[in-house]
Design a protein around this motif. Structure first.
Motif, mmCIF file in Angstrom:
data_model
loop_
_atom_site.group_PDB
_atom_site.id
_atom_site.type_symbol
_atom_site.label_atom_id
_atom_site.label_comp_id
_atom_site.label_asym_id
_atom_site.label_seq_id
_atom_site.Cartn_x
_atom_site.Cartn_y
_atom_site.Cartn_z
ATOM 1 N N ASN A 335 0.690 -1.308 -0.003
ATOM 2 C CA ASN A 335 0.004 -0.066 0.024
ATOM 3 C C ASN A 335 0.724 1.170 0.000
ATOM 4 O O ASN A 335 0.690 2.507 -0.740
ATOM 5 N N ARG A 336 1.818 1.177 0.868
ATOM 6 C CA ARG A 336 2.808 2.461 1.106
ATOM 7 C C ARG A 336 3.544 2.835 -0.352
ATOM 8 O O ARG A 336 3.587 3.957 -0.918
ATOM 9 N N ALA A 337 4.007 1.737 -0.814
ATOM 10 C CA ALA A 337 4.888 1.772 -2.091
ATOM 11 C C ALA A 337 3.922 2.270 -3.350
ATOM 12 O O ALA A 337 4.205 3.333 -4.253
ATOM 13 N N GLY A 338 2.712 1.731 -3.184
ATOM 14 C CA GLY A 338 1.871 2.124 -4.283
ATOM 15 C C GLY A 338 1.586 3.579 -4.248
ATOM 16 O O GLY A 338 1.459 4.366 -5.341
ATOM 17 N N ARG A 339 1.086 4.098 -3.126
ATOM 18 C CA ARG A 339 0.644 5.525 -2.757
ATOM 19 C C ARG A 339 2.140 6.346 -3.477
ATOM 20 O O ARG A 339 1.633 7.475 -4.101
ATOM 21 N N ALA A 340 3.137 6.058 -2.854
ATOM 22 C CA ALA A 340 4.439 6.757 -3.166
ATOM 23 C C ALA A 340 4.786 6.771 -4.589
ATOM 24 O O ALA A 340 4.966 7.793 -5.309
ATOM 25 N N VAL A 341 4.441 5.738 -5.387
ATOM 26 C CA VAL A 341 4.756 5.752 -6.925
ATOM 27 C C VAL A 341 3.708 6.651 -7.487
ATOM 28 O O VAL A 341 4.019 7.517 -8.511
ATOM 29 N N GLY A 342 2.298 6.526 -7.191
ATOM 30 C CA GLY A 342 1.374 7.159 -7.728
ATOM 31 C C GLY A 342 1.670 8.743 -7.803
ATOM 32 O O GLY A 342 1.741 9.551 -8.596
ATOM 33 N N SER A 343 2.268 9.304 -6.710
ATOM 34 C CA SER A 343 2.773 10.621 -6.359
ATOM 35 C C SER A 343 3.778 11.200 -7.112
ATOM 36 O O SER A 343 4.060 11.813 -7.598
ATOM 37 N N THR A 344 4.909 10.091 -7.386
ATOM 38 C CA THR A 344 6.015 10.035 -8.178
ATOM 39 C C THR A 344 5.613 10.410 -9.284
ATOM 40 O O THR A 344 6.226 11.233 -10.389
ATOM 41 N N VAL A 345 4.945 9.390 -10.079
ATOM 42 C CA VAL A 345 4.305 9.719 -11.427
ATOM 43 C C VAL A 345 3.662 10.942 -11.891
ATOM 44 O O VAL A 345 3.803 11.589 -12.650
ATOM 45 N N ALA A 346 3.009 11.421 -10.660
ATOM 46 C CA ALA A 346 2.155 12.564 -10.830
ATOM 47 C C ALA A 346 3.045 13.790 -10.920
ATOM 48 O O ALA A 346 2.581 14.880 -11.040
ATOM 49 N N GLY A 347 4.292 13.848 -10.531
ATOM 50 C CA GLY A 347 5.231 14.819 -10.409
ATOM 51 C C GLY A 347 5.893 15.236 -9.198
ATOM 52 O O GLY A 347 6.499 16.251 -9.094
ATOM 53 N N ASN A 348 5.205 14.480 -8.082
ATOM 54 C CA ASN A 348 5.704 14.853 -6.806
ATOM 55 C C ASN A 348 6.799 13.585 -6.165
ATOM 56 O O ASN A 348 6.181 12.717 -5.690
ATOM 57 N N ARG A 349 7.978 13.732 -6.535
ATOM 58 C CA ARG A 349 8.757 12.383 -6.054
ATOM 59 C C ARG A 349 8.609 12.113 -4.728
ATOM 60 O O ARG A 349 8.901 13.042 -3.677
ATOM 61 N N SER A 350 8.298 11.009 -4.464
ATOM 62 C CA SER A 350 7.998 10.468 -2.963
ATOM 63 C C SER A 350 8.754 9.185 -2.992
ATOM 64 O O SER A 350 8.697 8.027 -3.829
ATOM 65 N N PRO A 351 9.674 8.793 -1.795
ATOM 66 C CA PRO A 351 10.285 7.771 -1.785
ATOM 67 C C PRO A 351 9.263 6.506 -1.217
ATOM 68 O O PRO A 351 8.405 7.015 -0.418
ATOM 69 N N VAL A 352 9.522 5.527 -1.730
ATOM 70 C CA VAL A 352 8.571 4.197 -1.020
ATOM 71 C C VAL A 352 8.796 3.901 0.419
ATOM 72 O O VAL A 352 8.048 3.212 0.837
#
Length: 482
Positions: A335-352
């Protein structure tokens, strides 16, 4: 649009990513492919459904297809992604009707999860033999263990259920004796579930103790609890073969030395010997694979392919203790990694985020938790010189009702004094205490620093010295004496 975010897999990691992306990038399309009909379900809740603690299968669903649609996500069920072309930035999709289509992507997330392994045991086509890793199997087991005239079909109250499979299992004579192959999470939880349904349960573990990742102290207390509740535990006893052609009839067991005894007659077998990541759709792409054959990812979930991410049970992550890649398929990680990837792809880089293998399990009235490097072998392979202590302390003030013995195993590196792992077991809120050790590991704390933690004290909740603090105090003394 020509640059949609394409997600493969509609469970924990996939829909977490799609939902987060949709909120942060409302002007880009997001398409989610799911080869089956089930989406967003609580895998960890299936044993409790089978036991009857969870009354309806729908209680295990987090999102329905209509919920996903309302979020503006293009969900396409019954569509299996079978290949990826990283140069052309397309995926090949097969439909349940047998058609093949191509879908372009701007960014791609592989969130295909994992599948149960059966080792040498073939459960296909054998009635009464199961591996538990999907909701249709959970529904089938629930139907199988019920007497035909007592089964309530309303329990499987989700349209995605394989109704034919459920009805077929519900029509069979209910089993009396069950063999569970594998004493890990699934094995222990299913032992409780099937005992709760009135079966005579035998739990087989190849190694010397149950729950190997939790350590010997936990495995022994869990085995004692199972035994006290009527489960026959066979530790150090490998199952060599499932016996039966059309329906399970027994299990042939060995003694660990290659000798085989008489088969134990059973009419239900659950095989829970592990899982493997689903990575076949990336074959031929040259993607990097890591531990366990999982897809290698960096701190943002990026694979070695351009604009291709991976998250959940099919992907690696960085271990909080070793700093190296690791594969630990657990719910929060996905769950945590998916949420981070979604944010990163949207332009807001987020570590998993790093992982430490923090986990908990329940066996009747016994709870257990583990984190980090618990076994000496794993610690040494990671370059540490492990020192451990196991202590028994009260869960509450001794004079307060409900106080129970709690075993804490704490592991540290001899040279640095850093906490690198631990486990906890006991009947009174033991499992949740593992979060204290998880936080200590994430913060790279030493044993001395853990000993000085200002943990809460009140007689109903903890003695003055919490069991975690007692373990740190004893281990710190051992380190000082070296």
């Amino acid at each position: 649009m020509s640059d949609p975010f394409v997600v493969v897999g509609a469970d924990a990691a996939g829909l977490s990513a799609a939902s987060k992306f949709r909120r942060e990038a409302p002007d880009r399309d997001v398409v989610v492919f799911e080869k089956g009909r089930w989406i967003s379900y609580a895998y960890c809740g299936m044993p409790y459904f089978i036991e009857g603690r969870v009354e309806r299968m729908s209680n295990l669903l987090s999102l329905s297809p209509s919920d996903v649609d309302e979020r503006g996500i293009d969900l396409r069920r019954g569509r299996e992604v079978v290949a990826v072309d990283p140069d052309g930035k397309t995926v090949t999709v097969e439909t349940t009707e047998g058609d093949t289509v191509e879908q372009a992507y701007g960014d791609l997330l592989v969130a295909t999860g994992g599948r149960a392994t059966t080792g040498p045991f073939d459960v296909e086509g054998v009635d009464g033999a199961f591996t538990l890793h999907d909701m249709d199997t959970a529904a089938a087991i629930d139907a199988y263990v019920a007497e035909p005239d007592a089964y309530d079909p309303g329990r499987a109250d989700v349209s995605a259920v394989d109704r034919g499979r459920v009805e077929r299992n519900a029509a069979m004579t209910a089993p009396e004796t069950a063999a569970i192959v594998g004493g890990g999470y699934v094995g222990v939880e299913m032992a409780e579930a099937l005992r709760g349904r009135g079966l005579d349960v035998h739990l087989f573990q190849r190694s010397s103790h149950l729950l190997p990742p939790f350590g010997e102290a936990v495995g022994e207390r869990v085995a004692d609890e199972l035994d006290a509740k009527g489960v026959t535990v066979h530790a150090g006893t490998p199952v060599e073969e499932l016996v039966g052609d059309d329906r399970i009839e027994g299990v042939a067991v060995g003694d660990g030395s290659g000798n085989r005894g008489d088969p134990l007659s059973v009419d239900l077998a659950i095989v829970g010997v592990g899982i493997r990541p689903n990575t076949e759709l990336l074959e031929g792409t040259g993607v990097g694979l890591g531990e366990g054959g999982a897809i290698r990812t960096d701190e943002y979930g990026r694979t070695t392919l351009p604009d291709v991410y991976a998250a959940g049970d099919c992907a690696t992550a960085i271990h909080a203790v070793t700093g190296e890649e690791a594969w630990m398929p657990l719910g929060l990680t996905a769950n945590r990694a998916g949420r981070a990837v979604g944010s990163t792809v949207a332009g807001n880089r987020s570590p998993v985020g790093d992982i430490a293998g923090t986990a908990a399990v329940k066996a009747f009235d016994m709870e257990a938790g583990r984190v980090g490097l618990v076994e000496d072998k794993a610690a040494r392979e990671a370059g540490f010189d492990p020192v451990r202590e196991t202590v028994t302390a009260g869960s509450r003030s001794g004079y307060y009702p409900g106080a129970s013995p709690t075993d804490v195993t704490l592991v540290a590196d001899r040279d640095s004094g850093r906490v690198i792992g631990g486990s906890i077991v006991g009947p009174d809120r033991a499992a949740v205490r593992i979060d204290t050790l998880s936080t200590a590991l994430e913060a790279d704390m030493t044993v001395a620093e853990v000993e000085r933690l200002d943990l809460a004290y009140a007689p109903p909740f903890s003695p003055v010295w919490d069991p975690v603090l007692v373990a740190a105090k004893v281990l710190n003394g051992t380190l000082d004496g070296d």
